[in-house]
Design an enzyme around this catalytic site. Structure first.
Site, mmCIF file in Angstrom:
data_model
loop_
_atom_site.group_PDB
_atom_site.id
_atom_site.type_symbol
_atom_site.label_atom_id
_atom_site.label_comp_id
_atom_site.label_asym_id
_atom_site.label_seq_id
_atom_site.Cartn_x
_atom_site.Cartn_y
_atom_site.Cartn_z
ATOM 1 N N TYR A 73 -25.722 -11.710 15.666
ATOM 2 C CA TYR A 73 -26.428 -10.538 15.126
ATOM 3 C C TYR A 73 -27.883 -10.521 15.563
ATOM 4 O O TYR A 73 -28.461 -9.472 15.848
ATOM 5 C CB TYR A 73 -26.292 -10.493 13.595
ATOM 6 C CG TYR A 73 -24.958 -9.935 13.180
ATOM 7 C CD1 TYR A 73 -23.897 -10.768 12.832
ATOM 8 C CD2 TYR A 73 -24.723 -8.569 13.220
ATOM 9 C CE1 TYR A 73 -22.656 -10.247 12.508
ATOM 10 C CE2 TYR A 73 -23.484 -8.043 12.891
ATOM 11 C CZ TYR A 73 -22.451 -8.890 12.552
ATOM 12 O OH TYR A 73 -21.217 -8.375 12.241
ATOM 13 N N ARG A 76 -28.057 -9.096 19.024
ATOM 14 C CA ARG A 76 -27.831 -7.633 19.015
ATOM 15 C C ARG A 76 -29.057 -6.920 18.450
ATOM 16 O O ARG A 76 -29.450 -5.843 18.882
ATOM 17 C CB ARG A 76 -26.585 -7.310 18.187
ATOM 18 C CG ARG A 76 -25.296 -7.772 18.843
ATOM 19 C CD ARG A 76 -24.145 -7.755 17.853
ATOM 20 N NE ARG A 76 -23.750 -6.409 17.477
ATOM 21 C CZ ARG A 76 -22.776 -6.156 16.591
ATOM 22 N NH1 ARG A 76 -22.125 -7.145 16.007
ATOM 23 N NH2 ARG A 76 -22.454 -4.923 16.281
ATOM 24 N N GLN A 111 -20.987 5.214 11.389
ATOM 25 C CA GLN A 111 -20.387 3.873 11.362
ATOM 26 C C GLN A 111 -21.296 2.913 12.117
ATOM 27 O O GLN A 111 -21.084 1.703 12.092
ATOM 28 C CB GLN A 111 -19.003 3.883 12.025
ATOM 29 C CG GLN A 111 -18.008 4.808 11.352
ATOM 30 C CD GLN A 111 -16.762 4.949 12.193
ATOM 31 O OE1 GLN A 111 -15.823 4.143 12.085
ATOM 32 N NE2 GLN A 111 -16.743 5.947 13.057
ATOM 33 N N ASN A 112 -22.277 3.458 12.815
ATOM 34 C CA ASN A 112 -23.143 2.646 13.662
ATOM 35 C C ASN A 112 -24.156 1.871 12.814
ATOM 36 O O ASN A 112 -24.551 2.320 11.740
ATOM 37 C CB ASN A 112 -23.880 3.520 14.684
ATOM 38 C CG ASN A 112 -22.901 4.253 15.594
ATOM 39 O OD1 ASN A 112 -21.745 3.849 15.719
ATOM 40 N ND2 ASN A 112 -23.341 5.347 16.192
ATOM 41 N N HIS A 129 -21.417 1.252 7.466
ATOM 42 C CA HIS A 129 -21.167 -0.155 7.796
ATOM 43 C C HIS A 129 -22.439 -0.983 7.802
ATOM 44 O O HIS A 129 -22.461 -2.070 8.382
ATOM 45 C CB HIS A 129 -20.460 -0.254 9.157
ATOM 46 C CG HIS A 129 -19.108 0.389 9.159
ATOM 47 N ND1 HIS A 129 -18.464 0.772 10.310
ATOM 48 C CD2 HIS A 129 -18.278 0.737 8.142
ATOM 49 C CE1 HIS A 129 -17.292 1.308 10.001
ATOM 50 N NE2 HIS A 129 -17.151 1.312 8.693
ATOM 51 N N CYS A 137 -29.053 -10.327 0.240
ATOM 52 C CA CYS A 137 -28.708 -11.552 -0.482
ATOM 53 C C CYS A 137 -27.223 -11.584 -0.801
ATOM 54 O O CYS A 137 -26.637 -10.573 -1.185
ATOM 55 C CB CYS A 137 -29.514 -11.616 -1.786
ATOM 56 S SG CYS A 137 -29.016 -12.992 -2.838
ATOM 57 N N THR A 198 -16.235 8.447 18.086
ATOM 58 C CA THR A 198 -15.541 7.391 17.361
ATOM 59 C C THR A 198 -14.071 7.361 17.750
ATOM 60 O O THR A 198 -13.441 8.396 17.938
ATOM 61 C CB THR A 198 -15.679 7.535 15.832
ATOM 62 O OG1 THR A 198 -14.950 6.477 15.193
ATOM 63 C CG2 THR A 198 -15.165 8.863 15.329
ATOM 64 N N SER A 199 -13.546 6.138 17.857
ATOM 65 C CA SER A 199 -12.130 5.969 18.247
ATOM 66 C C SER A 199 -11.211 6.297 17.083
ATOM 67 O O SER A 199 -9.994 6.310 17.232
ATOM 68 C CB SER A 199 -11.891 4.521 18.696
ATOM 69 O OG SER A 199 -12.291 3.611 17.673
ATOM 70 N N ALA A 241 -21.159 12.703 24.501
ATOM 71 C CA ALA A 241 -21.842 13.249 23.314
ATOM 72 C C ALA A 241 -23.239 13.731 23.673
ATOM 73 O O ALA A 241 -23.707 14.757 23.158
ATOM 74 C CB ALA A 241 -21.916 12.170 22.238
#
Ligand code: BV8
Ligand code: ZN
Length: 254
Positions: A73, A76, A111-112, A129, A137, A198-199, A241
Site C-alpha cells: 500500500y 501504491r 470503487q477507486n 472501498h 485504527c 468498472t468490470s 472514459a
C-alpha cells in the site's frame, strides 16, 4: 475520437442527461486508467506490483504478512504523488457543477481508492472501498489522512494504542455502512445512472446498477469493452472514459 459506429448512442445519452435533475455515477479503475493508474482486471488490467489483489487485499493476506501488505500500500500511495486526474475525472466534476447550477445533483460513487475525483474538484465523493490516502485504527476506527507519504508499517492509534491499518475495504470485509447506505440512496433516487470504467464483478458495488434500474432510472455504461452490466443498461458507450465522458458534456448543457 473513438471509432464508435453509433454516435447516435452518444446523442441518446446526452438527451438523457439533459432531461435529468439527479444523476448518480459509479466509477471503477477504468476511469483512472488514463492517469496511469493500473486497473485490476479487464482491458489493460494488471497486477499491482506483481501481487494479486484477491490474494493480498484480504484480512488473510494481512494476517499472513503485515509488512508486505503495508509496503504494497505504501508503494501504491507514493506512486499517487505523480498521478493527476484525467479528462474523465474532470468531466464528472463538471457534470456535478452543471447539475448543481440548475438545482439538480450528481453523486459520484467510486470503487477507486486513489482520491482522483476529489483532486479534479468533485464534491462529496462516496468512496465505497476506502482510500489509499488514509489509515484507520483497527479498534476504535479513528481515521488519519496520510497523503502520499511512504508508511512501511502502521503507527499505533493515538487514541487507543491499537494498531492502525490501511483505510481500504478488503475482500470479505463489509463496506463502511454510512457510505454504502448513502450510495444506495443515491442510486435509488437518480433519474440517470452512469457506470463508468468498472468490470462490474465486485459486489455489492456492482449491485447499485440494479438498485437504480429497479427505481426506474435510465442507465448508461462507459467502458472499453462489454461487461456483465452491458446487457442491462439503456445505452452502452464503448470507448475510453477520458474521451466519452467529456463528449457527453460537449455542446448542449446536459
Ligand atoms: C463484501 C480495495 C460482504 C483493495 C477492493 C467470496 C468470499 C468473500 C467475498 C466474496 C466472495 N464472492 C463474492 C464476494 C464478494 C466480494 C466480491 O465481489 N468478489 C468478487 C471478486 C467476486 N466482495 C467483497 O468482499 C466486498 N465485501 O461483500 O462484504 C460482507 C458483508 C457483511 C459482513 C462481512 C462481509 C468488498 C469488496 C471490496 C474489495 N476491495 N479494493 C485494494 O484495491 O487494494 S475491490 C477492487 O475491485 C478495487 O477496489 C476495484 O475498485 C474493484 C472493482 O474493480 P474495477 O474498479 O471494476 O476495476 P477492474 O480493473 O476490475 O475493471 C476496470 C474496467 O475498466 C474494465 O472493465 C476495463 O475494460 C475498463 N477500462 C480500462 N481502461 C478504461 C476502461 N474503461 C473506460 N476507459 C478506460 N480508459
Ligand atoms: Zn484507536
Amino acid at each position: 475520437m473513438n471509432d464508435r459506429d453509433s454516435t447516435g448512442d452518444v446523442n441518446r445519452a446526452r438527451a438523457l442527461l439533459r432531461e435529468a435533475t439527479n444523476v448518480t455515477v459509479l466509477t471503477g479503475a477504468g476511469v483512472s486508467a488514463e492517469s496511469g493508474v493500473p486497473t485490476y482486471r479487464g482491458a489493460g488490467g494488471g497486477l499491482w506490483g506483481g501481487l494479486r489483489v484477491e490474494d493480498w487485499a484480504t484480512p488473510e493476506g494481512y494476517a499472513r504478512d503485515r509488512p508486505r501488505v503495508w509496503t504494497w500500500y505504501s508503494d501504491r500511495r507514493v506512486q499517487l504523488a505523480d498521478v493527476r486526474p484525467n479528462a474523465a475525472h474532470r468531466a464528472l466534476a463538471e457534470l456535478q457543477r452543471r447539475l448543481a447550477a440548475r438545482g439538480g445533483r450528481a453523486t459520484i460513487v467510486t470503487q477507486n481508492i486513489d482520491a482522483l475525483h476529489q483532486a479534479a474538484g468533485a464534491q462529496d465523493v462516496l468512496e465505497l472501498h476506502g482510500s489509499l490516502l488514509r489509515i484507520r485504527c483497527e479498534q476504535c476506527m479513528r481515521r488519519e489522512y496520510v497523503g502520499c507519504k511512504p508508511l512501511e508499517h502502521g503507527p499505533t492509534c493515538p487514541d487507543c494504542g491499537a494498531a492502525m491499518r490501511p483505510d481500504v475495504v478488503w475482500f470479505g470485509e463489509s463496506l463502511p455502512m454510512k457510505v454504502w447506505h448513502a450510495a444506495v440512496d443515491a442510486a435509488a433516487a437518480c433519474d440517470v445512472f452512469i457506470t463508468a470504467g468498472t468490470s462490474a464483478v465486485v459486489y455489492p458495488a456492482a449491485g447499485l446498477l440494479d438498485v437504480a434500474k429497479g427505481r426506474g432510472a435510465r442507465t448508461i455504461e462507459v467502458n472499453l469493452e462489454a461487461t456483465p452490466a452491458s446487457g442491462a443498461v439503456d445505452v452502452s458507450l464503448l470507448g475510453r472514459a477520458g474521451d466519452v465522458l467529456p463528449e457527453l458534456l460537449d455542446g448542449a448543457d446536459p
